[in-house]
Design an enzyme around this catalytic site. Structure first.
Site, short mmCIF file in Angstrom:
data_model
loop_
_atom_site.label_atom_id
_atom_site.label_comp_id
_atom_site.label_asym_id
_atom_site.label_seq_id
_atom_site.Cartn_x
_atom_site.Cartn_y
_atom_site.Cartn_z
CE LYS A 21 -0.81 2.54 -1.33
NZ LYS A 21 -0.12 1.30 -1.76
CE1 TYR A 76 -1.83 5.78 -2.87
CE2 TYR A 76 -1.24 7.43 -1.24
CZ TYR A 76 -0.88 6.38 -2.07
OH TYR A 76 0.41 5.94 -2.07
#
Length: 274
Positions: A160, A156
């Site tokens: 990002k 993740y």
């Protein structure tokens, strides 16, 4: 300062629930014609019902943002009907937790395909429309994990962080058309995806101790930032990542200030989690 977005057209991904729905409804209250994109038909229906109550024009499209053809068909339809796309908010995202040495390869691909590739594909699709009008606002959801990852967040956090850097590169390319591109890094905003406010009270307190503003953020905090970045008031802001985390990086030990305030009778630790 009056933020006037009346008559503009905004496309928002991941608009079927949570922060995405909050962004769409907030934009609608500012007079924006909203185009909601989500994979969930039920989510889109619920968002549409809220928009009906607000009374502004809106459209909804089901879409897998990993699919360039689906995205292009949406952009073409919006451009044909309205002749413009003024605002793009790439809010859609997925997460996954696990240590690197045991992380599933397919899950890694899904996280990066949705969070990063989906952002790229939607930006690529709307740019010809924005360039034609020589204006536009692109606003991409990064995460505080893009600044400082937490254990188990490699997939993740890397996706990002890539969104944030992609946005900087994008800003550098689209400046000649007066298009801005910015990203934002939310901190702990309780949603159905993370369940922060459903954690045991001791765990909530431990997390809140990391914030200078020792309270959970609200979905509206993100939506208000998006409205500002979409407005003329933010016309000279581009290529930046905005930290909207309640001050996680403001102090090495944020809890110390709250301890001092509590000792002076100026702070109640229960107020943040009641």
């Amino acid at each position: 300062m009056l933020i006037d977005l009346t008559g503009r057209v905004a496309v928002v991904t991941g608009a079927g629930n949570g922060i995405g729905r909050e962004i769409v409804t907030t934009l609608a209250r500012e007079g924006v014609l909203t185009v909601s994109v989500d994979l969930s038909l039920d989510g889109l229906a619920a968002t549409a019902a809220e928009l009906d109550a607000i009374g502004t024009a809106h459209r909804e499209f089901a879409c897998d943002i990993r699919d360039a053809q689906q995205i292009q068909s949406i952009v073409d339809a919006v451009d044909k009907e309205f002749g413009r796309i003024d605002i793009l908010v790439n809010n859609a995202g997925v997460t996954g937790i696990g240590p690197i040495d045991g992380f599933d390869e397919q899950a890694w691909d899904v996280i990066h395909d949705v969070n990063l590739k989906g952002t790229f594909l939607f930006c690529r699709a709307v740019l010809p429309v924005m360039k034609r009008r020589r204006s536009g606002r692109i606003i991409n959801a990064a995460s505080f994990a893009a600044l400082v990852p937490i254990y188990g967040s490699a997939a993740y956090a890397s996706s990002k962080a890539a969104v944030a850097h992609f946005t900087r590169a994008l800003a550098g390319e689209v400046g000649p058309w007066d298009i801005t591109a910015n990203s934002y890094a939310p901190g702990m905003i309780p949603t159905g995806l993370n369940g922060f406010d459903d954690l045991p009270r001791a765990e909530q307190a431990r997390l809140l101790d990391t914030l200078s503003l020792r309270r959970w953020g609200a979905k509206a905090d993100i939506a208000h930032l998006v409205c500002f970045l979409a407005s003329d008031a933010a016309g000279y802001i581009t290529g930046t990542l905005i930290d909207i985390s309640g001050g996680k990086l403001a102090s090495q030990v944020p809890r110390l200030a709250h301890d001092a305030a509590a000792a002076e009778g100026e702070y109640d630790f229960e107020q943040a989690i009641t």
